[in-house]
Scaffold this active site. Sequence first.
Site, PDB file in Angstrom:
ATOM      1  N   TYR A 116       0.831  -1.211   0.000  1.00 33.84           N
ATOM      2  CA  TYR A 116       0.000   0.000   0.000  1.00 33.84           C
ATOM      3  C   TYR A 116       0.866   1.262   0.000  1.00 33.84           C
ATOM      4  O   TYR A 116       0.923   1.990  -0.969  1.00 33.84           O
ATOM      5  CB  TYR A 116      -0.916   0.009   1.228  1.00 33.84           C
ATOM      6  CG  TYR A 116      -2.218  -0.734   1.085  1.00 33.84           C
ATOM      7  CD1 TYR A 116      -2.417  -1.682   0.103  1.00 33.84           C
ATOM      8  CD2 TYR A 116      -3.261  -0.496   1.965  1.00 33.84           C
ATOM      9  CE1 TYR A 116      -3.609  -2.366  -0.019  1.00 33.84           C
ATOM     10  CE2 TYR A 116      -4.474  -1.171   1.854  1.00 33.84           C
ATOM     11  CZ  TYR A 116      -4.648  -2.106   0.875  1.00 33.84           C
ATOM     12  OH  TYR A 116      -5.831  -2.774   0.765  1.00 33.84           O
ATOM     13  N   SER A 117       1.538   1.526   1.135  1.00 37.07           N
ATOM     14  CA  SER A 117       2.247   2.792   1.311  1.00 37.07           C
ATOM     15  C   SER A 117       3.379   2.972   0.301  1.00 37.07           C
ATOM     16  O   SER A 117       4.044   2.008  -0.079  1.00 37.07           O
ATOM     17  CB  SER A 117       2.818   2.889   2.724  1.00 37.07           C
ATOM     18  OG  SER A 117       1.786   2.932   3.678  1.00 37.07           O
ATOM     19  N   SER A 153       5.796  -4.700   5.838  1.00 36.92           N
ATOM     20  CA  SER A 153       6.121  -5.721   6.836  1.00 36.92           C
ATOM     21  C   SER A 153       6.253  -7.092   6.183  1.00 36.92           C
ATOM     22  O   SER A 153       5.436  -7.473   5.334  1.00 36.92           O
ATOM     23  CB  SER A 153       5.027  -5.775   7.914  1.00 36.92           C
ATOM     24  OG  SER A 153       4.872  -4.529   8.538  1.00 36.92           O
ATOM     25  N   GLU A 238      -8.615  -4.616   9.425  1.00 38.45           N
ATOM     26  CA  GLU A 238      -7.303  -4.647  10.068  1.00 38.45           C
ATOM     27  C   GLU A 238      -7.398  -4.537  11.577  1.00 38.45           C
ATOM     28  O   GLU A 238      -6.542  -5.010  12.292  1.00 38.45           O
ATOM     29  CB  GLU A 238      -6.442  -3.503   9.521  1.00 38.45           C
ATOM     30  CG  GLU A 238      -5.010  -3.538  10.000  1.00 38.45           C
ATOM     31  CD  GLU A 238      -4.149  -2.503   9.306  1.00 38.45           C
ATOM     32  OE1 GLU A 238      -2.935  -2.526   9.522  1.00 38.45           O
ATOM     33  OE2 GLU A 238      -4.689  -1.674   8.561  1.00 38.45           O
ATOM     34  N   SER A 369      -1.944   7.731  10.039  1.00 40.03           N
ATOM     35  CA  SER A 369      -1.514   8.719  11.024  1.00 40.03           C
ATOM     36  C   SER A 369      -2.716   9.270  11.803  1.00 40.03           C
ATOM     37  O   SER A 369      -3.869   9.159  11.385  1.00 40.03           O
ATOM     38  CB  SER A 369      -0.784   9.866  10.333  1.00 40.03           C
ATOM     39  OG  SER A 369      -1.696  10.626   9.560  1.00 40.03           O
ATOM     40  N   GLU A 371      -3.593  12.288  12.098  1.00 42.92           N
ATOM     41  CA  GLU A 371      -4.269  13.291  11.274  1.00 42.92           C
ATOM     42  C   GLU A 371      -5.316  12.631  10.371  1.00 42.92           C
ATOM     43  O   GLU A 371      -6.450  13.115  10.247  1.00 42.92           O
ATOM     44  CB  GLU A 371      -3.249  14.045  10.429  1.00 42.92           C
ATOM     45  CG  GLU A 371      -3.866  15.084   9.509  1.00 42.92           C
ATOM     46  CD  GLU A 371      -2.851  15.713   8.569  1.00 42.92           C
ATOM     47  OE1 GLU A 371      -3.215  16.671   7.876  1.00 42.92           O
ATOM     48  OE2 GLU A 371      -1.703  15.234   8.516  1.00 42.92           O
TER      49      GLU A 371
END
Length: 391
Positions: A116-117, A153, A238, A369, A371
């Site tokens: 994803y990231s 991960s 998740e 995050s 935010e």
Amino acid sequence: MDFGYSPQDDAFRHDARAWLAAHPAGEEPRPWERTLGTAGWIGLGWGRTPYGNRAATLTQQVVWAEEYARHKAPPRLGHIGENLLAPTLLAHGTPAQRDRFLPPIARGEAIWCQGYSEPGAGSDLAAVRTTATRDRGDPAGAYRVTGQKIWTSHAHEADWCFVLARTEPGSRRHHGLSFLLVPMDQPDGRVEVRPIRQLTGTSEFNEVFFDGALAHPDHLVGGEGNGWRVAMDLLAAERGVSTLAQQIGFEEELGAVMAEAEAQARAESAAGVVGDPDLLDRLVRQWAELRTMRWNALRTLGGSDPGAPSVAKLLWGGWHQRLGELAMAVRGAAATVGPQEWSEQVPYRLDPLQRLFLFSRADTIYGGSDEIQRTIIAERVLGLPREARGQ
């Protein structure tokens, strides 16, 4: 809320405890996954399927997660495949995809990672730039995946990666994204994994580079262009039962911090740390907040509250970070000294409380995050005006 365990749950707990006691920690991660799979302990939350898992009620899943944590069983290498990908395939996958991918997960044979990231698309996942284009020269019309993922991960141990990629050229934000299942073992350097060394000295996370990696068209989940919906449903899965197991670990860490405070008090004749009212207040608050998190997690299990995952992440991320800070405050100046002298072979080692402090600095960033979590709560729960974004 009335939350209790039935006689069937108690019997399930007895079976779980007996099995875990008969299989003490010691196996390497991959053999341990196969041991769990052989006994049917993988996929408890999938419901009744033909894939080799044992079905368990929601409360029984809680029982297993808690007992697993209390027995200090090995960290799960197969968590991502079992608890993220599998529910996604059960919701969005084709029968052929379920038959192909779920049995190896249930047997503990297939390890997955999450693509994803990206360096420019972490918490803002809609900014994904990795592309997947159809290879018209390939007999099957495979996708060619090109781009970089980060903070992945288990990528260095994974067999497969589910990748969020842009399949529509020129698309923006959440439009034109697709969810692809990509094998990690590919020739000619098409997939490269680079470990990321962290403050703790360990490398649980990785960078992954895709250079024309092949993904079979049959391994597109949810249809082309529907990746955002699939990805969001996966993220909702998740956080749930696993949060309760995580809290068992938090409870042990809090106990270690309290034990350190008691040791400091004995060393200072009951003065010093425990005599500091501010530190005492912080210790009590950590304990009370952990109990609150547990009841909140139990309250939201199995529900459809769109803000529940974000609230849970905000609660435990900040709590765990404050616990790391408290651990260092309790220890005082001694917290800056490692448990072993420096050497060129081992530049530094960390004791558990030092590792807790350093690793927890990332708790309010990874997994979404603070935010982003507050924005989700504002927009999806409170109905506040959406933040202006590029289309």
